[in-house]
Scaffold this active site. Structure first.
Site, mmCIF file in Angstrom:
data_model
loop_
_atom_site.group_PDB
_atom_site.id
_atom_site.type_symbol
_atom_site.label_atom_id
_atom_site.label_comp_id
_atom_site.label_asym_id
_atom_site.label_seq_id
_atom_site.Cartn_x
_atom_site.Cartn_y
_atom_site.Cartn_z
ATOM 1 N N ARG A 27 0.832 -1.175 -0.009
ATOM 2 C CA ARG A 27 -0.159 -0.013 -0.136
ATOM 3 C C ARG A 27 0.881 1.425 -0.059
ATOM 4 O O ARG A 27 0.570 2.213 0.715
ATOM 5 C CB ARG A 27 -1.010 0.041 1.201
ATOM 6 N N ARG A 31 -3.461 6.606 1.250
ATOM 7 C CA ARG A 31 -3.950 7.668 1.768
ATOM 8 C C ARG A 31 -2.958 8.472 2.904
ATOM 9 O O ARG A 31 -3.221 9.682 3.227
ATOM 10 C CB ARG A 31 -5.090 7.282 2.760
ATOM 11 N N ARG A 40 -6.621 11.856 -5.411
ATOM 12 C CA ARG A 40 -8.024 11.008 -5.435
ATOM 13 C C ARG A 40 -9.147 12.165 -5.588
ATOM 14 O O ARG A 40 -10.169 11.899 -5.852
ATOM 15 C CB ARG A 40 -8.135 10.449 -4.221
ATOM 16 N N ASP A 78 -6.698 -2.491 -7.347
ATOM 17 C CA ASP A 78 -7.225 -3.206 -6.250
ATOM 18 C C ASP A 78 -7.600 -4.719 -6.442
ATOM 19 O O ASP A 78 -7.723 -4.907 -7.704
ATOM 20 C CB ASP A 78 -8.627 -2.404 -5.696
ATOM 21 N N TYR A 155 -14.996 -11.743 -0.003
ATOM 22 C CA TYR A 155 -15.706 -10.403 -0.341
ATOM 23 C C TYR A 155 -16.781 -10.386 -1.336
ATOM 24 O O TYR A 155 -17.934 -9.798 -1.075
ATOM 25 C CB TYR A 155 -14.673 -9.373 -1.234
HETATM 26 O O1 CP3 Z 1 0.160 -1.560 -2.465
HETATM 27 C C1 CP3 Z 1 -0.377 -0.729 -3.359
HETATM 28 O O2 CP3 Z 1 0.080 0.421 -3.108
HETATM 29 C C2 CP3 Z 1 -1.017 -1.125 -4.392
HETATM 30 C C3 CP3 Z 1 -2.439 -0.727 -4.388
HETATM 31 C C4 CP3 Z 1 -3.463 -1.876 -3.579
HETATM 32 C C5 CP3 Z 1 -4.732 -1.351 -3.160
HETATM 33 N N1 CP3 Z 1 -5.322 -2.151 -2.587
HETATM 34 C C6 CP3 Z 1 -5.183 -0.010 -3.269
HETATM 35 C C7 CP3 Z 1 -6.091 0.413 -2.316
HETATM 36 C C8 CP3 Z 1 -3.253 -3.090 -3.504
HETATM 37 C C9 CP3 Z 1 -2.119 -4.124 -3.748
HETATM 38 C C10 CP3 Z 1 -4.512 -3.414 -2.892
HETATM 39 C C11 CP3 Z 1 -4.938 -4.740 -2.548
HETATM 40 C C12 CP3 Z 1 -6.378 -5.054 -1.816
HETATM 41 N N2 CP3 Z 1 -7.422 -4.605 -1.713
HETATM 42 C C13 CP3 Z 1 -6.302 -6.214 -0.500
HETATM 43 C C14 CP3 Z 1 -5.265 -6.894 -0.336
HETATM 44 C C15 CP3 Z 1 -4.181 -6.530 0.504
HETATM 45 C C16 CP3 Z 1 -4.528 -6.236 1.949
HETATM 46 O O3 CP3 Z 1 -4.450 -5.140 2.227
HETATM 47 O O4 CP3 Z 1 -4.707 -7.162 2.479
HETATM 48 C C17 CP3 Z 1 -7.514 -6.070 -0.062
HETATM 49 C C18 CP3 Z 1 -8.055 -6.868 0.726
HETATM 50 C C19 CP3 Z 1 -8.368 -5.123 -0.803
HETATM 51 C C20 CP3 Z 1 -9.865 -4.535 -0.746
HETATM 52 C C21 CP3 Z 1 -9.768 -3.277 -0.268
HETATM 53 N N3 CP3 Z 1 -9.313 -2.249 -1.012
HETATM 54 C C22 CP3 Z 1 -10.214 -2.982 0.886
HETATM 55 C C23 CP3 Z 1 -10.621 -3.731 2.129
HETATM 56 C C24 CP3 Z 1 -10.197 -1.527 0.931
HETATM 57 C C25 CP3 Z 1 -10.815 -0.616 2.076
HETATM 58 C C26 CP3 Z 1 -10.127 -0.740 3.372
HETATM 59 C C27 CP3 Z 1 -9.116 0.460 3.354
HETATM 60 O O5 CP3 Z 1 -8.104 0.407 3.473
HETATM 61 O O6 CP3 Z 1 -9.936 1.807 3.156
HETATM 62 C C28 CP3 Z 1 -9.847 -1.132 -0.218
HETATM 63 C C29 CP3 Z 1 -9.608 0.096 -0.816
HETATM 64 C C30 CP3 Z 1 -8.178 0.658 -1.190
HETATM 65 N N4 CP3 Z 1 -7.566 -0.177 -2.034
HETATM 66 C C31 CP3 Z 1 -7.456 1.707 -0.816
HETATM 67 C C32 CP3 Z 1 -6.276 1.801 -1.594
HETATM 68 C C33 CP3 Z 1 -5.197 2.943 -1.852
HETATM 69 C C34 CP3 Z 1 -7.743 3.024 -0.108
HETATM 70 C C35 CP3 Z 1 -9.144 3.685 -0.895
HETATM 71 C C36 CP3 Z 1 -9.198 4.882 -0.769
HETATM 72 O O7 CP3 Z 1 -8.250 5.685 -1.188
HETATM 73 O O8 CP3 Z 1 -10.187 5.690 -0.174
#
Ligand code: CP3
Length: 355
Positions: A27, A31, A40, A78, A155
């Protein structure tokens, strides 16, 4: 294709000698960075960032521009793009995480799910990969990724995030055949999605099995690991004249490292609950290791972060085969200065282990 200027990430995954331990952060584009929040806001929302290759490229590059220590870029996207492409209608409720308009609950729902075509149905991801590769211009390798079938299934069946996976586990135990059909369709989808990313320019791929560690030992083997093994056996392992390493990351999978190391991947991701030196003794002859600092250490002061980096490096010991990372994603409240201190500490303190 431009030659890679910094390939220590790919070299460490293949246990080839490196000068310092490579590092990136799960990640890393997110944020905690004010520039990410600005992008964003400009795009409107999170999915608009993912679906527009220019925006996806812009935010992928942000952590690299801020931190010259980063040894890899990760595609900004994602894991839930696949269920969205299967027709579930992904959306994000601000502050509440992902949601689906259509939830999967019956065998008929599963039978009706299509296997997405990476070019036709997920073309925006393929375009993001090729756009980012062009922009990187050989600076560091680009990581592609997907969720594991089990993690995606949670999910899809829950309709979003869950604490206890009630519906998914009830389906697993009540109707294992339906669950197997879902996981099999997801394994096919993930295989062609990752191969599409590799052909578009991803130089390594990681499978995020975020919720595999929530299964019993027996269920993990049958409902998560078996499908990751199937995916790994179907992946393109060499492209542009170089190996394309595969990383499997099962969060909370520390008890099962031996069997995960037998799944055919090049490297295992570790969360912070296991000692990396012990993990190396158990599986280091088979795979490289990636991890594993507790991401909440980044809330502590830079001196404490540096000490923890030093402890993990010492635990791994000398030689290649270690990619430094956090044990899970960096959290939105982290001070970007602390992330910088972390990355600098990895390079500064690791040179002594690579003489
Ligand atoms: O690593 C990176 O920088 C690449 C980007 C990346 C995102 N999601 C961006 C993201 C990666 C590799 C993911 C994978 C992801 N997405 C996983 C597996 C990794 C992990 O964290 O266990 C999962 C379970 C998801 C599903 C997901 N996406 C959730 C549960 C959420 C919301 C939770 C949260 O952190 O807010 C997201 C949103 C998400 N994916 C964000 C980002 C930057 C935040 C969204 C925002 O900007 O509001």
């Amino acid at each position: 294709m431009t030659a890679l200027k910094n390939d220590r990430f790919l070299r460490a995954l293949l246990k080839q000698p490196v000068d310092v331990t490579p590092v990136w952060m799960m990640r890393q584009a997110g944020r905690y960075l004010p520039e990410y929040r600005a992008s964003r806001a400009k795009a409107g929302d999170f999915m608009s960032l993912c679906m527009n290759p220019q925006f996806a490229c812009e935010v992928t590059m942000q952590p690299l521009d801020r931190y010259p220590q980063l040894d890899a870029a990760i595609l900004f996207s994602d894991i839930l793009t696949i269920p969205d492409a299967m027709g579930q209608g992904l959306y994000f409720e601000t502050g509440e995480g992902p949601r689906f308009k259509k939830v999967i609950s019956t065998l008929a729902d599963i039978e009706a799910l299509p296997i997405p075509d990476p070019q036709k149905d997920l073309g925006y991801v393929m375009d993001a990969v090729s756009t980012i590769r062009r922009e990187l211009n050989g600076r560091v390798p680009l990581i592609g990724f997907s969720g594991s079938p089990w993690t995606l299934a949670t999910y899809m069946v829950e309709g979003g995030s869950s604490k206890d996976f009630r519906k998914t586990k009830a389906m697993l135990y009540d109707n294992p055949q339906a669950m197997h059909l879902l996981l099999d369709k997801l394994a096919q989808s993930v295989t062609s999605y990752l191969n599409g990313q590799i052909l578009a320019g991803a130089q390594a791929v990681q499978i995020f099995d975020t919720w595999g560690g929530n299964l019993s030992a027996a269920a993990y083997q049958e409902f998560s690991l078996a499908y990751m093994r199937k995916i790994v056996s179907g992946l393109i392992r060499e492209h542009e004249g170089r190996k394309v390493p595969v990383i499997l990351f099962t969060k909370n999978g520390g008890l099962w490292l031996e069997s995960i190391a037998d799944a055919g991947a090049d490297a295992l991701g570790l969360d912070w609950t296991c000692d990396i030196g012990n993990a190396r003794e158990r599986v280091g002859h088979k795979v490289a290791l990636q991890g594993n600092m507790d991401p909440t250490v980044l809330y502590a002061k830079p001196e404490a972060i540096r000490a923890e980096v030093g402890r993990i490096l010492a635990s791994y010991g000398s030689g290649s085969g270690h990619v430094f990372n956090l044990g899970h994603g960096i959290t939105p409240e982290v001070d970007p200065e602390h992330a910088g201190a972390f990355l600098r500490a990895v390079h500064e303190l690791s040179a002594q282990y690579h003489v």
